[in-house]
Motif scaffolding. Structure first.
Motif, PDB file in Angstrom:
ATOM      1  N   ALA A   1      -7.015   5.379  -6.807  1.00 40.18           N
ATOM      2  CA  ALA A   1      -7.461   4.793  -5.783  1.00 40.18           C
ATOM      3  C   ALA A   1      -7.510   3.234  -6.164  1.00 40.18           C
ATOM      4  O   ALA A   1      -7.640   2.279  -5.264  1.00 40.18           O
ATOM      5  CB  ALA A   1      -8.827   5.236  -5.008  1.00 40.18           C
TER       6      ALA A   1
ATOM      7  N   ALA B   1      -7.992   1.135   1.551  1.00 41.66           N
ATOM      8  CA  ALA B   1      -6.914   0.274   1.063  1.00 41.66           C
ATOM      9  C   ALA B   1      -6.576  -1.154   1.601  1.00 41.66           C
ATOM     10  O   ALA B   1      -6.441  -1.980   0.930  1.00 41.66           O
ATOM     11  CB  ALA B   1      -5.529   1.066   0.751  1.00 41.66           C
TER      12      ALA B   1
ATOM     13  N   ILE C   1       0.906  -1.081  -0.028  1.00 42.12           N
ATOM     14  CA  ILE C   1      -0.093   0.007   0.196  1.00 42.12           C
ATOM     15  C   ILE C   1       0.841   1.219  -0.003  1.00 42.12           C
ATOM     16  O   ILE C   1       1.583   1.493   0.971  1.00 42.12           O
ATOM     17  CB  ILE C   1      -0.962  -0.121   1.328  1.00 42.12           C
ATOM     18  CG1 ILE C   1      -1.876  -1.355   1.260  1.00 42.12           C
ATOM     19  CG2 ILE C   1      -1.842   1.310   1.168  1.00 42.12           C
ATOM     20  CD1 ILE C   1      -2.922  -1.466   2.386  1.00 42.12           C
TER      21      ILE C   1
ATOM     22  N   LEU D   1      -1.748  -0.959  -3.928  1.00 39.82           N
ATOM     23  CA  LEU D   1      -2.681  -0.049  -3.820  1.00 39.82           C
ATOM     24  C   LEU D   1      -2.128   1.183  -3.316  1.00 39.82           C
ATOM     25  O   LEU D   1      -1.026   1.048  -2.865  1.00 39.82           O
ATOM     26  CB  LEU D   1      -3.478  -0.912  -2.770  1.00 39.82           C
ATOM     27  CG  LEU D   1      -4.280  -2.307  -2.876  1.00 39.82           C
ATOM     28  CD1 LEU D   1      -3.206  -3.419  -2.221  1.00 39.82           C
ATOM     29  CD2 LEU D   1      -5.516  -2.372  -2.269  1.00 39.82           C
TER      30      LEU D   1
ATOM     31  N   GLU E   1      -9.396  -3.537   1.128  1.00 35.37           N
ATOM     32  CA  GLU E   1      -9.473  -3.813  -0.132  1.00 35.37           C
ATOM     33  C   GLU E   1      -8.494  -4.906  -0.290  1.00 35.37           C
ATOM     34  O   GLU E   1      -8.692  -6.199  -1.113  1.00 35.37           O
ATOM     35  CB  GLU E   1      -9.099  -2.649  -1.148  1.00 35.37           C
ATOM     36  CG  GLU E   1     -10.182  -1.820  -1.679  1.00 35.37           C
ATOM     37  CD  GLU E   1      -9.814  -0.777  -2.226  1.00 35.37           C
ATOM     38  OE1 GLU E   1     -10.796   0.033  -3.057  1.00 35.37           O
ATOM     39  OE2 GLU E   1      -8.738  -0.457  -2.513  1.00 35.37           O
TER      40      GLU E   1
ATOM     41  N   ALA F   1      -3.025   4.803  -1.275  1.00 33.17           N
ATOM     42  CA  ALA F   1      -3.900   5.451  -0.113  1.00 33.17           C
ATOM     43  C   ALA F   1      -3.154   6.704  -0.058  1.00 33.17           C
ATOM     44  O   ALA F   1      -2.071   7.140  -0.304  1.00 33.17           O
ATOM     45  CB  ALA F   1      -3.967   4.626   1.066  1.00 33.17           C
TER      46      ALA F   1
ATOM     47  N   PRO G   1      -6.922  -0.566  -7.107  1.00 34.06           N
ATOM     48  CA  PRO G   1      -5.942  -1.242  -6.867  1.00 34.06           C
ATOM     49  C   PRO G   1      -5.213  -1.687  -8.383  1.00 34.06           C
ATOM     50  O   PRO G   1      -5.769  -1.776  -9.402  1.00 34.06           O
ATOM     51  CB  PRO G   1      -6.314  -2.541  -6.115  1.00 34.06           C
ATOM     52  CG  PRO G   1      -7.741  -1.982  -5.587  1.00 34.06           C
ATOM     53  CD  PRO G   1      -8.250  -0.861  -6.548  1.00 34.06           C
TER      54      PRO G   1
ATOM     55  N   SER H   1      -8.798   6.791   3.406  1.00 37.21           N
ATOM     56  CA  SER H   1      -8.110   6.081   2.204  1.00 37.21           C
ATOM     57  C   SER H   1      -7.290   4.961   2.714  1.00 37.21           C
ATOM     58  O   SER H   1      -7.258   3.737   2.159  1.00 37.21           O
ATOM     59  CB  SER H   1      -7.384   7.094   1.348  1.00 37.21           C
ATOM     60  OG  SER H   1      -6.042   7.263   1.930  1.00 37.21           O
TER      61      SER H   1
END
Length: 199
Positions: A159, A191, A8, A167, A194, A169, A161, A187
């Motif tokens: 945003a 993430a 991320i 990912l 997700e 954020a 993926p 955010s």
């Protein structure tokens, strides 16, 4: 070297725009376009600590300057901390210009404004702190914004993926609350969820 199943990326948009991180393979074209489209704004702060409080007991002090946008907004931190602190905000063109000044020049300009408001007998600050977000290599700016030819869709695109493993954020990935701390926080939560749902 670190190995992970997913990453991320939470660095500020300014770092991505400067290409300070190299992605291999390269980011998808649509992701890179979103980074290129969005702008990174400046909001620099000057924090001044004084020996005593000499200003009104209000939350915000506003000033209409002769030069548009210069030293117009001040936050009274004494109202929150009990300490004799004022914070001046300078954005956009003025904020960028101040980044080229020395600390002494910035403090002199800030004090000139305060002395117009409160007279020449007010005390000098005992301490200060000055931000220069545009020069900071860990941010290159303070917050994202939508310039001409960009749209909120660019926030949503950034945003998304990439192959479920990469990912993004940060405030520049939240289309409802961009340019805010709570947008950045939300955010990161999005993430993480997700990735967990895809893992």
């Amino acid at each position: 070297m670190y190995c992970a199943r997913a990453v991320i990326v939470t660095v500020p948009l300014g770092v991505l725009k400067r290409g300070r991180i190299v992605f291999e393979p390269a980011l998808p074209r649509i992701t890179q376009q979103a980074i290129d489209h969005l702008g990174m704004g400046i909001l620099n702060k000057v924090v001044l600590e004084f020996p005593t409080v000499f200003w009104e007991d209000v939350e915000i002090l506003n000033y209409i300057s002769a030069s548009k946008g210069e030293w117009c907004e001040w936050l009274n931190l004494h109202a929150y901390t009990g300490q004799p602190l004022l914070v001046a905000f300078n954005a956009a063109t003025v904020g960028r210009r101040l980044e080229t000044w020395s600390d002494t020049q910035v403090i002199t300009a800030a004090m000139a404004t305060l002395r117009r408001l409160y007279g020449t007998k007010m005390p000098d600050p005992t301490k200060f702190a000055i931000t220069r977000w545009g020069q900071d290599p860990f941010s290159y700016g303070a917050y994202s914004f939508i310039p001409p030819l960009a749209s909120p869709q660019d926030y949503r695109t950034l945003a998304q993926p990439i192959e479920g493993r990469l990912l993004f954020a940060g405030e520049a990935t939240h289309d409802r609350y961009p340019a805010t701390v709570h947008g950045a926080y939300l955010s990161g939560d999005r993430a993480a969820r997700e990735w967990l749902s895809a893992a």
